[in-house]
Write a protein that holds these residues in place. Structure first.
Motif, PDB file in Angstrom:
ATOM      1  N   SER A 246       0.815  -1.220   0.000  1.00  0.00           N
ATOM      2  CA  SER A 246       0.000   0.000   0.000  1.00  0.00           C
ATOM      3  C   SER A 246       0.848   1.270   0.000  1.00  0.00           C
ATOM      4  CB  SER A 246      -0.940   0.006   1.206  1.00  0.00           C
ATOM      5  OG  SER A 246      -0.212  -0.006   2.412  1.00  0.00           O
ATOM      6  N   ASP A 247       2.144   1.151   0.319  1.00  0.00           N
ATOM      7  CA  ASP A 247       3.026   2.319   0.241  1.00  0.00           C
ATOM      8  C   ASP A 247       3.291   2.718  -1.207  1.00  0.00           C
ATOM      9  OD1 ASP A 247       3.263   2.540   2.987  1.00  0.00           O
ATOM     10  OD2 ASP A 247       5.073   1.301   3.097  1.00  0.00           O
ATOM     11  N   TYR A 248       3.110   1.780  -2.116  1.00  0.00           N
ATOM     12  CA  TYR A 248       3.355   2.042  -3.541  1.00  0.00           C
ATOM     13  C   TYR A 248       2.050   2.134  -4.339  1.00  0.00           C
ATOM     14  CZ  TYR A 248       7.866   0.612  -1.805  1.00  0.00           C
ATOM     15  OH  TYR A 248       9.004   0.522  -1.051  1.00  0.00           O
ATOM     16  N   LEU A 249       0.961   1.674  -3.762  1.00  0.00           N
ATOM     17  CA  LEU A 249      -0.372   1.839  -4.348  1.00  0.00           C
ATOM     18  C   LEU A 249      -1.256   2.471  -3.268  1.00  0.00           C
ATOM     19  CD1 LEU A 249      -0.807  -1.644  -6.114  1.00  0.00           C
ATOM     20  CD2 LEU A 249      -0.125   0.518  -7.177  1.00  0.00           C
ATOM     21  N   PRO A 250      -1.145   3.783  -3.082  1.00  0.00           N
ATOM     22  CA  PRO A 250      -1.801   4.455  -1.950  1.00  0.00           C
ATOM     23  C   PRO A 250      -3.311   4.241  -1.872  1.00  0.00           C
ATOM     24  CG  PRO A 250      -0.224   5.921  -3.010  1.00  0.00           C
ATOM     25  CD  PRO A 250      -0.338   4.715  -3.885  1.00  0.00           C
ATOM     26  N   PHE A 251      -3.960   3.947  -3.003  1.00  0.00           N
ATOM     27  CA  PHE A 251      -5.413   3.754  -2.961  1.00  0.00           C
ATOM     28  C   PHE A 251      -5.791   2.499  -2.171  1.00  0.00           C
ATOM     29  CE2 PHE A 251      -3.925   1.724  -6.872  1.00  0.00           C
ATOM     30  CZ  PHE A 251      -4.524   0.475  -6.813  1.00  0.00           C
ATOM     31  N   LEU A 252      -4.799   1.652  -1.863  1.00  0.00           N
ATOM     32  CA  LEU A 252      -5.067   0.444  -1.069  1.00  0.00           C
ATOM     33  C   LEU A 252      -4.981   0.703   0.425  1.00  0.00           C
ATOM     34  CD1 LEU A 252      -3.090  -2.270  -3.090  1.00  0.00           C
ATOM     35  CD2 LEU A 252      -5.554  -1.837  -3.110  1.00  0.00           C
ATOM     36  N   ARG A 253      -4.473   1.879   0.814  1.00  0.00           N
ATOM     37  CA  ARG A 253      -4.353   2.177   2.234  1.00  0.00           C
ATOM     38  C   ARG A 253      -5.744   2.226   2.873  1.00  0.00           C
ATOM     39  NH1 ARG A 253       0.433   6.782   2.693  1.00  0.00           N
ATOM     40  NH2 ARG A 253       2.034   5.531   1.651  1.00  0.00           N
ATOM     41  N   GLY A 254      -5.816   1.725   4.057  1.00  0.00           N
ATOM     42  CA  GLY A 254      -7.105   1.637   4.728  1.00  0.00           C
ATOM     43  C   GLY A 254      -7.695   0.247   4.613  1.00  0.00           C
ATOM     44  N   LEU A 255      -7.418  -0.430   3.493  1.00  0.00           N
ATOM     45  CA  LEU A 255      -7.885  -1.805   3.333  1.00  0.00           C
ATOM     46  C   LEU A 255      -7.032  -2.773   4.142  1.00  0.00           C
ATOM     47  CD1 LEU A 255      -8.574  -1.850  -0.534  1.00  0.00           C
ATOM     48  CD2 LEU A 255     -10.207  -1.462   1.328  1.00  0.00           C
TER      49      LEU A 255
END
Length: 536
Positions: A246-255
């Motif tokens: 998620s550090d490289y695909l920020p839209f996954l943060r929170g999941l």
């Protein structure tokens, strides 16, 4: 004037030249751009990235079977390169194993690579990037860096805290001595517990002026509270240095697909559970005038004021910075002690040389002190060799580029994450002879010329402490803690492998930098009884 008529061929030639010039004028910008692109250096070599996601599929695959660091180091060796490029999402990650290229990043282009990435783990631990190590380049980082360098970890402050360091060094000797009382043959000592306990005690004493959060144990060992505190620190460390998708695909943060966010939040809550009540109570004491003279580093941070006389640091800044101090101070020395003793016990002649040096320089009638360190080159060489061969993490925290630049004849795009390989630098066969062998004597070559062995490494041939604008401000304290542990335990006790073992198993734990199993060894006092009573 007579006009000379053009032939058909002449007319065609003139027309062709005119069209060519016109086309050149029209397409000149495009040609220039292509020419400039052709001349521009390429990215460092690396695995071919997939569209959009880059090399994330390979990263996910290797995390299931081995470690990301192993995958990176393997393909760099196969490519025979000291610098590489991996694209994770839209981020170019640049691992470096070559000292010369590493120095170019940290010396020649230091200002360009002085920022940090905004990662999930660092954001949680630093309470929104309020601290020194984890903050990106900007006013907040400059403020906290100035506080740490000039107020918290300055040479003057180091001298001021001398008695507290001596107290914790004495406590380490007493704790191990208490483990030896089980019989004439000595006692069983868990060196992982002893080293981490010493480092945790040291930082709690320097920061909070207390060794324990709870009651501790009768033998001087850690209680439940201290064990939980240190465990939370090492849990946090493991995730600060990890590759989180998620550090490289920020839209996954929170999941929280990998579960990292929950783990880091829980570990931070444990630290806050012990830190926050002390911090808040102490702040109130200063406000009420009950405290007006600093006794520890917490008091120092609370007492700092700005030009208007207002508190320089907010409560959250103090809490975040103390979390970071704990994380940055406990790991390196304790990891080095456990690995170093494991290696020395497998090489009795190396162990004996360090002990003989202590007997010759310090003797057996008193305990080694900090003023002896300059003469203990064998002891320091053992610690330095441990840092080289067994670093606390495969890579250092990322340096982020603030603009496009050229390093080592390669193009490094803006926002790239540059990671210097502690493993690759310290175990580089082009730099070190027999790089995978524990040989402290390699660091003693210049001692005959009067040079002193130091743990810091300016040439970047191994990675002990960070350098440059993002260098570690705690080099002096970290070196002092490491040398004191090695020296006190080597001087104070005779160490032996368990009777059912021939050698220490040097297998590394899966996904962690420590030994696969805690180092259990037999310790026996080797100094006169009155020396241990002085430590108590």
């Amino acid at each position: 004037m007579e006009i000379i008529p053009f032939t058909n061929m002449q007319s065609f030639s003139i027309l062709l030249v005119s069209i060519t010039f016109a086309l050149c004028y029209i397409f000149k910008p495009k040609w220039q751009a292509k020419l400039q692109k052709a001349k521009q250096p390429s990215l460092p070599p690396g695995p071919k990235p997939w569209p959009i996601v880059g090399n994330l599929p390979e990263l996910i695959k290797c995390k299931r079977k081995t470690s990301v660091s192993h995958w990176i180091h393997t393909f760099m060796k196969e490519m025979d390169t000291g610098i590489a490029c991996i694209r994770l999402g839209n981020v170019h990650v640049i691992p470096v194993t070559c000292p010369e290229i590493g120095l170019e990043f940290l010396r020649k282009h230091d200002a360009v690579f002085a920022s940090r990435p905004l990662t999930m783990a660092s954001g949680v631990l630093s309470k929104g990037h309020l601290t020194t190590i984890f903050s990106p380049l900007g006013d907040q980082w400059k403020k906290m860096r100035r506080v740490m360098a000039s107020e918290v970890l300055s040479q003057e402050r180091h001298r001021w805290l001398y008695e507290k360091r001596v107290e914790e060094a004495n406590n380490l000797v007493c704790y191990v001595h208490n483990q030896c009382r089980s019989g004439d043959g000595g006692g069983l000592v868990n060196l992982r517990v002893a080293s981490r306990h010493y480092c945790g005690n040291m930082m709690r004493k320097l920061v909070f002026n207390r060794r324990y959060f709870g009651e501790g144990k009768a033998d001087g060992g850690p209680g439940f509270e201290e064990e939980e505190h240190v465990k939370a620190i090492f849990t946090s460390l493991a995730h600060v240095y990890s590759f989180c998708i998620s550090d490289y695909l920020p839209f996954l943060r929170g999941l929280d697909l990998e579960g990292h966010e929950k783990i880091v939040e829980e570990a931070t809550m444990v630290m806050d559970k012990y830190h926050s009540p002390i911090i808040e109570d102490r702040i109130q004491q200063w406000r009420d005038g009950k405290t007006n003279e600093p006794q520890d580093l917490l008091d120092v941070m609370i007492s700092l004021t700005d030009d208007n006389g207002a508190p320089l640091l907010s409560t959250n800044e103090i809490k975040a910075q103390i979390n970071e101090i704990m994380i940055a101070s406990v790991d390196n020395p304790s990891n080095a002690l456990e690995w170093g003793f494991a290696e020395m016990l497998n090489r009795p002649e190396t162990l004996q040389k360090a002990i003989d040096e202590l007997d010759n320089i310090v003797g057996r009638d008193r305990l080694v002190q900090e003023y002896d360190f300059s003469q203990l080159n064998n002891v320091k060489a053992c610690a330095r060799e441990t840092f080289r061969l067994h670093p606390i993490a495969p890579f250092n925290p990322s340096h982020v580029s603030v603009c496009d630049t050229i390093v080592g004849d390669y193009f490094i795009p803006k926002d790239s994450h540059v990671i210097l390989s502690r493993e690759g630098l310290g175990q580089n066969p082009k730099v070190w002879d027999k790089p995978y062998e524990f040989k402290p004597e390699r660091h003693l070559q210049n001692c005959n010329k009067g040079e002193e062995v130091v743990l810091a490494e300016p040439g970047l041939q191994l990675f002990t402490f960070g350098r440059g604008r993002r260098g570690c401000p705690g080099v002096v304290l970290g070196s002092c803690m490491t040398i004191m542990m090695f020296a006190r335990l080597l001087q104070g006790f005779e160490w032996n492998i368990l009777t059912h073992q021939e050698t220490i198993d040097l297998s590394q734990g899966k996904g962690v930098p420590s030994l696969a199993k805690p180092l259990l060894v037999v310790a026996k006092p080797r100094l006169p009884p009155n020396v241990y009573s002085l430590a108590g």
